[in-house]
Design an enzyme around this catalytic site. Structure first.
Site, PDB file in Angstrom:
ATOM      1  N   GLU A  66    -129.015  37.268  82.144  1.00 39.56           N
ATOM      2  CA  GLU A  66    -128.277  36.718  82.116  1.00 39.56           C
ATOM      3  C   GLU A  66    -127.365  36.106  83.246  1.00 39.56           C
ATOM      4  O   GLU A  66    -127.791  35.971  84.499  1.00 39.56           O
ATOM      5  CB  GLU A  66    -126.807  38.027  81.798  1.00 39.56           C
ATOM      6  N   ASP A  67    -126.530  34.768  83.195  1.00 35.16           N
ATOM      7  CA  ASP A  67    -126.343  33.781  84.087  1.00 35.16           C
ATOM      8  C   ASP A  67    -125.334  34.389  85.152  1.00 35.16           C
ATOM      9  O   ASP A  67    -125.667  34.776  86.073  1.00 35.16           O
ATOM     10  CB  ASP A  67    -126.052  32.570  83.789  1.00 35.16           C
TER      11      ASP A  67
ATOM     12  N   ASP B 142    -118.325  37.485  85.026  1.00 36.49           N
ATOM     13  CA  ASP B 142    -117.352  37.757  85.251  1.00 36.49           C
ATOM     14  C   ASP B 142    -116.554  38.986  84.985  1.00 36.49           C
ATOM     15  O   ASP B 142    -116.073  39.538  85.525  1.00 36.49           O
ATOM     16  CB  ASP B 142    -116.527  36.674  84.645  1.00 36.49           C
TER      17      ASP B 142
ATOM     18  N   PHE C   5    -114.866  29.430  89.595  1.00 40.84           N
ATOM     19  CA  PHE C   5    -115.455  28.574  88.931  1.00 40.84           C
ATOM     20  C   PHE C   5    -116.707  28.194  89.069  1.00 40.84           C
ATOM     21  O   PHE C   5    -116.479  26.878  90.002  1.00 40.84           O
ATOM     22  CB  PHE C   5    -115.418  27.855  87.741  1.00 40.84           C
TER      23      PHE C   5
ATOM     24  N   ARG D 200    -125.797  21.399  83.967  1.00 40.21           N
ATOM     25  CA  ARG D 200    -126.386  22.263  83.901  1.00 40.21           C
ATOM     26  C   ARG D 200    -127.724  21.732  84.579  1.00 40.21           C
ATOM     27  O   ARG D 200    -128.349  23.151  85.142  1.00 40.21           O
ATOM     28  CB  ARG D 200    -127.041  23.047  82.179  1.00 40.21           C
TER      29      ARG D 200
HETATM   30  P1  IMP Z   1    -117.309  37.534  81.560  1.00 42.19           P
HETATM   31  O1  IMP Z   1    -117.474  38.019  79.487  1.00 42.19           O
HETATM   32  O2  IMP Z   1    -115.376  37.541  81.536  1.00 42.19           O
HETATM   33  O3  IMP Z   1    -118.241  38.367  81.960  1.00 42.19           O
HETATM   34  O4  IMP Z   1    -118.132  36.518  81.321  1.00 42.19           O
HETATM   35  C1  IMP Z   1    -119.944  36.138  81.153  1.00 42.19           C
HETATM   36  C2  IMP Z   1    -119.761  34.419  80.289  1.00 42.19           C
HETATM   37  O5  IMP Z   1    -119.112  33.780  80.787  1.00 42.19           O
HETATM   38  C3  IMP Z   1    -121.414  33.959  81.820  1.00 42.19           C
HETATM   39  O6  IMP Z   1    -122.082  34.765  80.700  1.00 42.19           O
HETATM   40  C4  IMP Z   1    -121.151  32.646  81.775  1.00 42.19           C
HETATM   41  O7  IMP Z   1    -121.963  32.156  80.278  1.00 42.19           O
HETATM   42  C5  IMP Z   1    -119.617  32.591  81.799  1.00 42.19           C
HETATM   43  N1  IMP Z   1    -118.414  32.051  82.523  1.00 42.19           N
HETATM   44  C6  IMP Z   1    -118.083  32.973  83.874  1.00 42.19           C
HETATM   45  N2  IMP Z   1    -118.142  32.759  84.656  1.00 42.19           N
HETATM   46  C7  IMP Z   1    -118.725  31.205  85.038  1.00 42.19           C
HETATM   47  C8  IMP Z   1    -119.137  30.344  85.899  1.00 42.19           C
HETATM   48  O8  IMP Z   1    -117.681  30.296  87.692  1.00 42.19           O
HETATM   49  N3  IMP Z   1    -119.041  28.794  85.758  1.00 42.19           N
HETATM   50  C9  IMP Z   1    -119.369  29.017  83.865  1.00 42.19           C
HETATM   51  N4  IMP Z   1    -119.396  29.683  83.195  1.00 42.19           N
HETATM   52  C10 IMP Z   1    -118.957  31.297  83.281  1.00 42.19           C
HETATM   53 MG    MG Z   2    -123.964  33.088  79.467  1.00 40.71          MG
END
Ligand code: IMP
Ligand code: MG
Length: 176
Positions: free
Chosen positions: A97-98, A101, A150, A163
């Protein structure tokens, strides 16, 4: 005026970390059949770099989950947009996963995949915004811990842009 995202992690750092993680994963999965599950689309560049550092037989699948869309904060609602092509029952699955957050996306994903009875289920994430977690997510491999900013680039987007950048950068308030 230069609106390019400010560099947070340059290509050399990203490469070096992929080498290290690839070595570690190779070590941990030697003698096992590794099945990588890449979360589209943000993790593709990381996957490509990481995968070629792995010196073990592996298979690969992709899935896509709903993202923030044009917003920069999570909605907490996760949906599978594209499911896996093959079953994972009895397999050693490593999710790539990338970013983590709040952790809500990965938490949902891991619970969903776990219901399919893999032999083993782990997660490898490029970036971890550790201070911002809302749920506890067990991360087995972490590229970098970052502040709650971000980021874009190296596969990661804002509204489908950025990207292609070879580095991870922080978006300026006036970038578009
Ligand atoms: P979470 O569910 O809050 O953990 O968010 C996870 C997903 O939100 C990641 O897989 C990303 O695709 C997207 N995301 C979270 N932070 C960022 C960011 O700083 N830039 C771009 N996408 C983000
Ligand atoms: Mg993602």
């Amino acid at each position: 005026m230069n609106n390019a995202p400010r560099v947070l992690l340059h290509p050399g750092q990203l490469h070096q970390r992929a080498v290290e993680l690839g070595k570690q994963i190779t070590h941990d999965y030697t003698g096992k059949d590794l099945h990588l599950v890449c979360v589209l689309k943000g993790a593709v560049m990381f996957l490509a770099d990481l995968m070629r550092q792995m010196d073990i037989p592996l298979t690969l699948d992709f899935l896509a989950v709903s993202s923030y869309g044009a917003a920069t904060e999570t909605s907490g609602v996760v949906r599978i947009l594209k499911d896996l092509d093959t079953p994972i029952e009895g397999r050693n699955v490593l999710v790539v996963e990338d970013i983590i957050d709040t952790g809500l996306t990965l938490d949902y994903l891991m619970r969903t995949l776990d219901e399919r009875s893999p032999r083993n289920l782990r997660a490898c994430v490029l970036l971890d915004k550790k201070e911002h977690h809302e749920v506890e997510v067990p991360l087995d491999y972490i590229g970098f811990e970052i502040e709650n900013v971000f980021v874009v680039g190296y596969g990661i987007d804002f509204n489908e842009k950025y990207r292609y950048l070879p580095y991870v950068g922080v978006l300026n308030a006036n970038s578009n």
